[in-house]
Design a protein around this motif. Sequence first.
Motif, PDB file in Angstrom:
ATOM      1  N   LEU A 115      53.453  32.769 -45.488  1.00  0.00           N
ATOM      2  CA  LEU A 115      53.699  31.993 -44.272  1.00  0.00           C
ATOM      3  C   LEU A 115      54.336  30.641 -44.584  1.00  0.00           C
ATOM      4  O   LEU A 115      55.196  30.158 -43.842  1.00  0.00           O
ATOM      5  N   GLY A 116      53.943  30.042 -45.701  1.00  0.00           N
ATOM      6  CA  GLY A 116      54.531  28.765 -46.103  1.00  0.00           C
ATOM      7  C   GLY A 116      56.008  28.891 -46.438  1.00  0.00           C
ATOM      8  O   GLY A 116      56.811  28.014 -46.097  1.00  0.00           O
ATOM      9  N   ILE A 117      56.381  29.979 -47.082  1.00  0.00           N
ATOM     10  CA  ILE A 117      57.800  30.213 -47.393  1.00  0.00           C
ATOM     11  C   ILE A 117      58.593  30.376 -46.105  1.00  0.00           C
ATOM     12  O   ILE A 117      59.680  29.813 -45.963  1.00  0.00           O
ATOM     13  N   ALA A 118      58.058  31.140 -45.161  1.00  0.00           N
ATOM     14  CA  ALA A 118      58.752  31.331 -43.881  1.00  0.00           C
ATOM     15  C   ALA A 118      58.921  30.004 -43.150  1.00  0.00           C
ATOM     16  O   ALA A 118      59.994  29.707 -42.613  1.00  0.00           O
ATOM     17  N   LEU A 119      57.886  29.185 -43.146  1.00  0.00           N
ATOM     18  CA  LEU A 119      57.961  27.881 -42.496  1.00  0.00           C
ATOM     19  C   LEU A 119      58.962  26.976 -43.201  1.00  0.00           C
ATOM     20  O   LEU A 119      59.799  26.320 -42.561  1.00  0.00           O
ATOM     21  N   ALA A 120      58.918  26.938 -44.522  1.00  0.00           N
ATOM     22  CA  ALA A 120      59.826  26.084 -45.288  1.00  0.00           C
ATOM     23  C   ALA A 120      61.283  26.491 -45.094  1.00  0.00           C
ATOM     24  O   ALA A 120      62.160  25.628 -44.953  1.00  0.00           O
ATOM     25  N   VAL A 121      61.546  27.791 -45.086  1.00  0.00           N
ATOM     26  CA  VAL A 121      62.921  28.258 -44.877  1.00  0.00           C
ATOM     27  C   VAL A 121      63.435  27.793 -43.520  1.00  0.00           C
ATOM     28  O   VAL A 121      64.567  27.316 -43.399  1.00  0.00           O
ATOM     29  N   GLY A 122      62.620  27.899 -42.498  1.00  0.00           N
ATOM     30  CA  GLY A 122      63.024  27.457 -41.164  1.00  0.00           C
ATOM     31  C   GLY A 122      63.241  25.955 -41.095  1.00  0.00           C
ATOM     32  O   GLY A 122      64.200  25.477 -40.491  1.00  0.00           O
ATOM     33  N   LEU A 123      62.335  25.195 -41.723  1.00  0.00           N
ATOM     34  CA  LEU A 123      62.452  23.736 -41.682  1.00  0.00           C
ATOM     35  C   LEU A 123      63.641  23.220 -42.481  1.00  0.00           C
ATOM     36  O   LEU A 123      64.252  22.218 -42.126  1.00  0.00           O
ATOM     37  N   ILE A 124      63.966  23.894 -43.562  1.00  0.00           N
ATOM     38  CA  ILE A 124      65.078  23.440 -44.404  1.00  0.00           C
ATOM     39  C   ILE A 124      66.423  23.874 -43.829  1.00  0.00           C
ATOM     40  O   ILE A 124      67.375  23.091 -43.787  1.00  0.00           O
ATOM     41  N   THR A 125      66.522  25.124 -43.397  1.00  0.00           N
ATOM     42  CA  THR A 125      67.820  25.636 -42.967  1.00  0.00           C
ATOM     43  C   THR A 125      68.218  25.206 -41.557  1.00  0.00           C
ATOM     44  O   THR A 125      69.402  25.116 -41.263  1.00  0.00           O
ATOM     45  N   GLY A 126      67.245  24.941 -40.689  1.00  0.00           N
ATOM     46  CA  GLY A 126      67.557  24.550 -39.313  1.00  0.00           C
ATOM     47  C   GLY A 126      68.479  23.340 -39.225  1.00  0.00           C
ATOM     48  O   GLY A 126      69.542  23.405 -38.594  1.00  0.00           O
ATOM     49  N   PRO A 127      68.116  22.212 -39.844  1.00  0.00           N
ATOM     50  CA  PRO A 127      69.002  21.045 -39.788  1.00  0.00           C
ATOM     51  C   PRO A 127      70.349  21.267 -40.481  1.00  0.00           C
ATOM     52  O   PRO A 127      71.363  20.718 -40.048  1.00  0.00           O
ATOM     53  N   ILE A 128      70.366  22.073 -41.513  1.00  0.00           N
ATOM     54  CA  ILE A 128      71.638  22.339 -42.206  1.00  0.00           C
ATOM     55  C   ILE A 128      72.566  23.139 -41.302  1.00  0.00           C
ATOM     56  O   ILE A 128      73.765  22.861 -41.219  1.00  0.00           O
ATOM     57  N   LEU A 129      72.013  24.148 -40.615  1.00  0.00           N
ATOM     58  CA  LEU A 129      72.837  24.957 -39.716  1.00  0.00           C
ATOM     59  C   LEU A 129      73.366  24.144 -38.543  1.00  0.00           C
ATOM     60  O   LEU A 129      74.454  24.400 -38.047  1.00  0.00           O
ATOM     61  N   ARG A 130      72.597  23.190 -38.087  1.00  0.00           N
ATOM     62  CA  ARG A 130      73.020  22.358 -36.958  1.00  0.00           C
ATOM     63  C   ARG A 130      73.786  21.117 -37.406  1.00  0.00           C
ATOM     64  O   ARG A 130      74.269  20.363 -36.577  1.00  0.00           O
ATOM     65  N   GLY A 131      73.886  20.909 -38.707  1.00  0.00           N
ATOM     66  CA  GLY A 131      74.568  19.734 -39.242  1.00  0.00           C
ATOM     67  C   GLY A 131      76.072  19.910 -39.291  1.00  0.00           C
ATOM     68  O   GLY A 131      76.685  20.467 -38.381  1.00  0.00           O
ATOM     69  N   SER A 132      76.651  19.474 -40.381  1.00  0.00           N
ATOM     70  CA  SER A 132      78.109  19.515 -40.502  1.00  0.00           C
ATOM     71  C   SER A 132      78.607  20.947 -40.677  1.00  0.00           C
ATOM     72  O   SER A 132      77.877  21.832 -41.125  1.00  0.00           O
ATOM     73  N   GLU A 133      79.864  21.128 -40.324  1.00  0.00           N
ATOM     74  CA  GLU A 133      80.471  22.458 -40.433  1.00  0.00           C
ATOM     75  C   GLU A 133      80.535  22.922 -41.882  1.00  0.00           C
ATOM     76  O   GLU A 133      80.279  24.084 -42.183  1.00  0.00           O
ATOM     77  N   LYS A 134      80.855  22.014 -42.793  1.00  0.00           N
ATOM     78  CA  LYS A 134      80.967  22.371 -44.207  1.00  0.00           C
ATOM     79  C   LYS A 134      79.615  22.806 -44.775  1.00  0.00           C
ATOM     80  O   LYS A 134      79.521  23.817 -45.466  1.00  0.00           O
ATOM     81  N   ALA A 135      78.559  22.058 -44.454  1.00  0.00           N
ATOM     82  CA  ALA A 135      77.227  22.424 -44.942  1.00  0.00           C
ATOM     83  C   ALA A 135      76.781  23.757 -44.349  1.00  0.00           C
ATOM     84  O   ALA A 135      76.176  24.579 -45.040  1.00  0.00           O
ATOM     85  N   GLY A 136      77.080  23.976 -43.077  1.00  0.00           N
ATOM     86  CA  GLY A 136      76.731  25.246 -42.446  1.00  0.00           C
ATOM     87  C   GLY A 136      77.456  26.422 -43.078  1.00  0.00           C
ATOM     88  O   GLY A 136      76.878  27.487 -43.274  1.00  0.00           O
ATOM     89  N   ARG A 137      78.724  26.218 -43.406  1.00  0.00           N
ATOM     90  CA  ARG A 137      79.494  27.280 -44.052  1.00  0.00           C
ATOM     91  C   ARG A 137      78.938  27.580 -45.445  1.00  0.00           C
ATOM     92  O   ARG A 137      78.773  28.743 -45.829  1.00  0.00           O
ATOM     93  N   VAL A 138      78.627  26.535 -46.208  1.00  0.00           N
ATOM     94  CA  VAL A 138      78.073  26.731 -47.555  1.00  0.00           C
ATOM     95  C   VAL A 138      76.733  27.461 -47.482  1.00  0.00           C
ATOM     96  O   VAL A 138      76.478  28.390 -48.262  1.00  0.00           O
ATOM     97  N   LEU A 139      75.877  27.060 -46.545  1.00  0.00           N
ATOM     98  CA  LEU A 139      74.575  27.722 -46.394  1.00  0.00           C
ATOM     99  C   LEU A 139      74.749  29.198 -46.049  1.00  0.00           C
ATOM    100  O   LEU A 139      74.035  30.053 -46.579  1.00  0.00           O
TER     101      LEU A 139
END
Length: 168
Positions: free
Chosen positions: A85-109
């Motif tokens: 459950l901690g891994i699932a939570l961490a993945v969501g918390l880390i990737t959410g801002p990256i996906l909503r951030g800059s276009e370049k960071a979203g593409r790299v992710l």
Amino acid sequence: MKFGITNKNSLSGAWLAIRLFQVISFVPAAFFLVISGYRGILLENNVLSQIFSCGLCALPCGETAGLSALYRLSHSEILAHFLLLGIALAVGLITGPILRGSEKAGRVLRFVMLGVLALDIPLGILFNIYGYFGLVPVICGSAIRLGFAALIVADLIAARKANAADPE
């Protein structure tokens, strides 16, 4: 839902793939919760054990192998449960801002996520991670992981079409 990379206020394919990964992480956790109260379910091959197997087969093979190793070392379902459950939570918390951030960071992710998914199938076969779950859960888990990849690829295709239609 709108596919693409610059979707700051709408759901993208990668965002949906992350949320589905989190939901799938709850499937084995729910099984751990059920077996903590009723150990007899472990002795049978039933619907719950098949759902558990499908849930574990849908997770990346590295996570499944790590959880298995942790359980073998600690003999604690609770530790494996909370780490899952901690891994699932961490993945969501880390990737959410990256996906909503800059276009370049979203593409790299998105390319990193595709790389993880592309390496997952050969590594699972090479190390026989999913061999103990049976054929049906392995097929279901592979189909789910391919669905994740399709959602991410749909984002990249939509972004490429948007860039081709709007030359700067």
